[in-house]
Design an enzyme around this catalytic site. Structure first.
Site, mmCIF file in Angstrom:
data_model
loop_
_atom_site.group_PDB
_atom_site.id
_atom_site.type_symbol
_atom_site.label_atom_id
_atom_site.label_comp_id
_atom_site.label_asym_id
_atom_site.label_seq_id
_atom_site.Cartn_x
_atom_site.Cartn_y
_atom_site.Cartn_z
ATOM 1 N N GLY A 141 0.799 -1.216 0.000
ATOM 2 C CA GLY A 141 0.000 0.000 0.000
ATOM 3 C C GLY A 141 0.838 1.276 0.000
ATOM 4 O O GLY A 141 0.392 2.315 0.466
ATOM 5 N N GLU A 196 4.461 -6.835 -10.780
ATOM 6 C CA GLU A 196 4.656 -5.402 -10.982
ATOM 7 C C GLU A 196 6.092 -5.120 -11.424
ATOM 8 O O GLU A 196 7.042 -5.602 -10.808
ATOM 9 C CB GLU A 196 4.351 -4.642 -9.688
ATOM 10 C CG GLU A 196 2.884 -4.734 -9.288
ATOM 11 C CD GLU A 196 2.499 -3.776 -8.161
ATOM 12 O OE1 GLU A 196 1.320 -3.431 -8.073
ATOM 13 O OE2 GLU A 196 3.389 -3.386 -7.371
ATOM 14 N N ASN A 256 1.957 -9.092 -6.445
ATOM 15 C CA ASN A 256 0.760 -9.044 -5.598
ATOM 16 C C ASN A 256 0.044 -10.380 -5.762
ATOM 17 O O ASN A 256 -0.452 -10.699 -6.841
ATOM 18 C CB ASN A 256 -0.165 -7.894 -6.000
ATOM 19 C CG ASN A 256 0.395 -6.529 -5.611
ATOM 20 O OD1 ASN A 256 0.103 -5.527 -6.237
ATOM 21 N ND2 ASN A 256 1.227 -6.478 -4.572
ATOM 22 N N ARG A 302 -2.768 -11.780 -5.193
ATOM 23 C CA ARG A 302 -4.202 -11.597 -4.914
ATOM 24 C C ARG A 302 -4.836 -10.926 -6.120
ATOM 25 O O ARG A 302 -4.130 -10.549 -7.058
ATOM 26 C CB ARG A 302 -4.359 -10.663 -3.704
ATOM 27 C CG ARG A 302 -3.596 -9.360 -3.924
ATOM 28 C CD ARG A 302 -3.836 -8.363 -2.820
ATOM 29 N NE ARG A 302 -2.909 -7.244 -2.875
ATOM 30 C CZ ARG A 302 -3.035 -6.156 -3.595
ATOM 31 N NH1 ARG A 302 -4.077 -6.033 -4.397
ATOM 32 N NH2 ARG A 302 -2.145 -5.189 -3.559
ATOM 33 N N LYS A 342 -2.031 3.978 -6.253
ATOM 34 C CA LYS A 342 -2.592 4.161 -7.584
ATOM 35 C C LYS A 342 -3.924 4.913 -7.558
ATOM 36 O O LYS A 342 -4.734 4.696 -6.662
ATOM 37 C CB LYS A 342 -2.815 2.785 -8.221
ATOM 38 C CG LYS A 342 -1.546 1.961 -8.301
ATOM 39 C CD LYS A 342 -1.844 0.485 -8.459
ATOM 40 C CE LYS A 342 -0.570 -0.329 -8.395
ATOM 41 N NZ LYS A 342 -0.853 -1.784 -8.326
ATOM 42 N N GLU A 400 17.033 -0.321 -2.734
ATOM 43 C CA GLU A 400 16.843 -0.445 -4.173
ATOM 44 C C GLU A 400 17.275 0.846 -4.830
ATOM 45 O O GLU A 400 17.117 1.916 -4.233
ATOM 46 C CB GLU A 400 15.333 -0.619 -4.449
ATOM 47 C CG GLU A 400 14.977 -1.859 -5.210
ATOM 48 C CD GLU A 400 13.480 -2.012 -5.383
ATOM 49 O OE1 GLU A 400 12.981 -3.084 -5.062
ATOM 50 O OE2 GLU A 400 12.812 -1.055 -5.834
HETATM 51 P P1 ADP Z 1 -3.587 -2.814 -6.056
HETATM 52 O O1 ADP Z 1 -2.232 -3.271 -5.635
HETATM 53 O O2 ADP Z 1 -4.627 -3.852 -6.041
HETATM 54 O O3 ADP Z 1 -3.520 -2.013 -7.270
HETATM 55 P P2 ADP Z 1 -3.518 -1.086 -3.801
HETATM 56 O O4 ADP Z 1 -2.042 -0.988 -3.864
HETATM 57 O O5 ADP Z 1 -4.314 0.160 -3.657
HETATM 58 O O6 ADP Z 1 -4.125 -1.800 -5.035
HETATM 59 O O7 ADP Z 1 -3.859 -2.100 -2.616
HETATM 60 C C1 ADP Z 1 -5.140 -2.642 -2.481
HETATM 61 C C2 ADP Z 1 -5.653 -2.460 -1.104
HETATM 62 O O8 ADP Z 1 -4.905 -3.242 -0.211
HETATM 63 C C3 ADP Z 1 -5.585 -1.064 -0.571
HETATM 64 O O9 ADP Z 1 -6.709 -0.904 0.219
HETATM 65 C C4 ADP Z 1 -4.324 -1.046 0.266
HETATM 66 O O10 ADP Z 1 -4.419 -0.079 1.276
HETATM 67 C C5 ADP Z 1 -4.358 -2.438 0.807
HETATM 68 N N1 ADP Z 1 -3.060 -3.024 1.066
HETATM 69 C C6 ADP Z 1 -2.150 -3.419 0.164
HETATM 70 N N2 ADP Z 1 -1.102 -4.003 0.741
HETATM 71 C C7 ADP Z 1 -1.362 -4.000 2.077
HETATM 72 C C8 ADP Z 1 -0.686 -4.479 3.222
HETATM 73 N N3 ADP Z 1 0.485 -5.117 3.142
HETATM 74 N N4 ADP Z 1 -1.246 -4.292 4.441
HETATM 75 C C9 ADP Z 1 -2.410 -3.670 4.538
HETATM 76 N N5 ADP Z 1 -3.119 -3.216 3.493
HETATM 77 C C10 ADP Z 1 -2.608 -3.367 2.287
HETATM 78 P P1 ADP Z 2 3.870 -1.570 -2.460
HETATM 79 O O1 ADP Z 2 3.969 -2.963 -1.923
HETATM 80 O O2 ADP Z 2 3.678 -0.566 -1.418
HETATM 81 O O3 ADP Z 2 2.922 -1.496 -3.607
HETATM 82 P P2 ADP Z 2 5.982 -1.335 -4.441
HETATM 83 O O4 ADP Z 2 7.328 -1.986 -4.352
HETATM 84 O O5 ADP Z 2 5.030 -1.917 -5.406
HETATM 85 O O6 ADP Z 2 5.337 -1.273 -3.007
HETATM 86 O O7 ADP Z 2 6.201 0.190 -4.776
HETATM 87 C C1 ADP Z 2 5.146 1.111 -4.743
HETATM 88 C C2 ADP Z 2 5.412 2.262 -5.701
HETATM 89 O O8 ADP Z 2 6.626 2.948 -5.336
HETATM 90 C C3 ADP Z 2 5.627 1.839 -7.150
HETATM 91 O O9 ADP Z 2 4.417 1.700 -7.847
HETATM 92 C C4 ADP Z 2 6.474 2.982 -7.681
HETATM 93 O O10 ADP Z 2 5.681 4.095 -8.005
HETATM 94 C C5 ADP Z 2 7.338 3.359 -6.487
HETATM 95 N N1 ADP Z 2 8.638 2.659 -6.522
HETATM 96 C C6 ADP Z 2 8.893 1.442 -5.994
HETATM 97 N N2 ADP Z 2 10.173 1.076 -6.210
HETATM 98 C C7 ADP Z 2 10.753 2.090 -6.882
HETATM 99 C C8 ADP Z 2 12.079 2.326 -7.391
HETATM 100 N N3 ADP Z 2 13.052 1.436 -7.238
HETATM 101 N N4 ADP Z 2 12.323 3.498 -8.027
HETATM 102 C C9 ADP Z 2 11.341 4.420 -8.181
HETATM 103 N N5 ADP Z 2 10.084 4.259 -7.716
HETATM 104 C C10 ADP Z 2 9.776 3.109 -7.093
HETATM 105 MG MG MG Z 3 3.045 -2.508 -5.441
#
Ligand code: ADP
Ligand code: ADP
Ligand code: MG
Length: 448
Positions: free
Chosen positions: A164, A275, A290, A292, A237, A200
């Site tokens: 999130g 992703e 992800n 799920r 997002k 990273e």
């Molecule tokens: P998606 O990855 O499906 O595009 P989001 O990143 O918005 O969408 O995550 C989906 C939902 O899950 C959101 O409500 C976000 O706050 C929640 N969420 C995602 N990862 C976690 C986590 N590790 N712990 C708690 N809530 C999470």
């Molecule tokens: P989450 O589990 O919270 O979704 P992600 O690893 O998917 O975490 O990263 C969330 C967002 O952070 C990505 O969609 C991107 O916008 C930004 N991000 C993550 N890693 C990088 C990176 N190495 N460089 C730049 N932006 C990043």
């Molecule tokens: Mg992510």
């Protein structure tokens, strides 16, 4: 087929899952916290069962209460939706112990991908490119300094159990490293109960592109193309589309191959998303998986005609995927706008309260997945997503013009929403050109 499943979630995704079940002839059980007694997902379900007070720790995240609800109502399987318990491998195992089918991947796959630092190593071994960074987690400041020096600043400190968009810190130079490590770890500890972090390379203005995967228990893996999720505020997002305007057929094929290898590497089953970040040179890197259904899965459904949630239910039942890779056909373009109860003029602060007017858009090629209605009270305890508006067009421009029309029809009063922000986007020249990256919204909107 199952005769009854329980949906361990709330809001639009709970209804989305129940719709899929209904079409398959499967009865549904909703669960609800005290404040959700009259919520739309409860009204939609065939039956409903209470699971505790408003705070999610005591209800939607409280495993014993959810298992109790399933056992009591005679449900055979549990769909976790997204968020809450969906990526909790312990929960998946507890379901099994109670003879309940977890509608999702095997607990081992959740676990392997959930520890993001470990997932990076696994992916490298599977030949999937990963963002340059540490091998595993970092605990020692001197080690961290050396690694950061080697990969080059700026770097990101990321929580291994993060999600999130939380538990991520940018570090510009060596002086900021100690503080960022400490803060990211503390934030992760309090949000995820686990403080491990890794480093990273921080990529400059990349695009976020992800590949939808389906895998069944017979070893079939099908990829359903990409979605672009570059439009984010604070790494969450807000608008997604499929396909991506930054894509070429070659890149799509390379990314889909990488996604397939990734899924096979963890013996994946069910729906999942890989992703990636695509940098300005055209190179792409694995970021996370992800394990799920994702919020934006609807974009892919709209351009492929594949019902991703129904596939999840079929897979959990032990049935083969309903389509082969050769049968996957893409048609046109899809855009999704997330309508959140937030105030874009006040740095996207949550805007709970009562919805006094609610009029959803309709008409040709407009899909609305919502969980609000007139008189509904937006609770401060949960996610602020009220609705997803998804449009289809023969091309990107048509999907966008249709979205502008749909947003114009959408009337919500009583709470602030992101509708106005999305309306501005639909006429934004740079967005219309598809010239976007993950910091685009932050450049356009204060507080994003
Ligand atoms: P998606 O990855 O499906 O595009 P989001 O990143 O918005 O969408 O995550 C989906 C939902 O899950 C959101 O409500 C976000 O706050 C929640 N969420 C995602 N990862 C976690 C986590 N590790 N712990 C708690 N809530 C999470
Ligand atoms: P989450 O589990 O919270 O979704 P992600 O690893 O998917 O975490 O990263 C969330 C967002 O952070 C990505 O969609 C991107 O916008 C930004 N991000 C993550 N890693 C990088 C990176 N190495 N460089 C730049 N932006 C990043
Ligand atoms: Mg992510």
């Amino acid at each position: 087929m199952f005769t009854k499943i329980l949906v361990a979630n709330r809001g639009e995704i709970a209804i989305r899952v129940m719709r899929a079940a209904k079409e398959l002839g499967v009865k549904t059980v909703a669960v609800y916290s005290d404040v959700d007694k009259d919520a739309p997902h409860v009204q939609y379900a065939d039956e409903a069962f209470p699971i505790g007070p408003a705070q999610s720790q005591l209800s939607y995240l409280h495993i014993p209460n959810i298992i109790n609800a399933a056992v009591h109502t005679g449900a055979e399987a549990i769909h976790p939706g997204y968020g809450f318990l969906s990526e909790n491998d312990h929960f998946a195992r507890v379901c099994e112990t109670w003879g309940l089918v977890f509608i999702g991947p095997p607990a081992t796959a959740i676990q392997q991908m959930g520890i993001k630092a470990g997932a990076r190593r696994l992916m490298e071994e599977a030949g999937v490119p990963v963002v340059p960074g540490t091998e595993g987690t970092v605990t020692d400041l001197e080690d961290a300094k050396q690694i950061a020096q080697k990969i080059g600043y700026p770097v990101l400190v990321k929580a291994s159990f993060g999600g999130g968009g939380r538990g991520i810190r940018i570090v510009e130079d060596a002086d900021g490293l100690a503080d960022a490590l400490e803060r990211a770890s503390r934030e992760a500890q309090s949000a995820f109960g686990q403080g491990d972090v890794y480093l990273e390379k921080y990529l400059i203005n990349p695009r976020h592109i992800e590949i939808q995967v389906l895998a069944d228990k017979m070893g079939h893996v099908v990829t359903l193309g990409e979605r672009e999720s570059s439009l984010q505020r604070r790494r969450q997002k807000l608008l997604e589309e499929a396909p991506s305007s930054g894509m070429t057929p070659e890149l799509r094929s390379a990314m889909s191959d990488a996604a397939r290898r990734a899924a096979l590497a963890v013996d994946y089953e069910s729906a999942g998303t890989l992703e990636f970040l695509l940098d300005q040179s055209g190179a792409f890197y694995f970021m996370e998986m992800n394990t799920r259904v994702q919020v934006e899965h609807a974009c892919t459904e709209v351009i492929t005609g594949v019902d991703i949630v129904q596939e999840q239910i079929r897979i959990a039942q032990g049935l083969p995927l309903s389509i082969t890779q050769e049968e996957v056909n893409f048609s046109g373009w899809s855009i999704e706008c997330r309508i959140n109860a937030e105030d874009p003029d006040k740095e996207f602060r949550p805007s709970p309260g009562q919805v006094t007017v609610w009029r959803e858009p309709g008409g040709p090629w407009v899909r609305v997945d919502a969980a609000a209605q007139e008189g509904y009270t937006v609770q401060p305890y949960y996610d602020s997503l009220l609705a997803k508006v998804v449009t289809w067009g023969r091309d990107r421009d048509e999907a966008m013009r249709r979205m502008a029309r749909a947003l114009d029809e959408f009337r919500v009063e009583g709470v602030k929403t992101t509708i106005g922000m999305h309306q501005k986007l639909m006429t934004d020249e740079q967005f219309r050109r598809g010239d976007i990256h993950i910091n685009f919204l932050a450049e356009r909107f204060k507080g994003a």
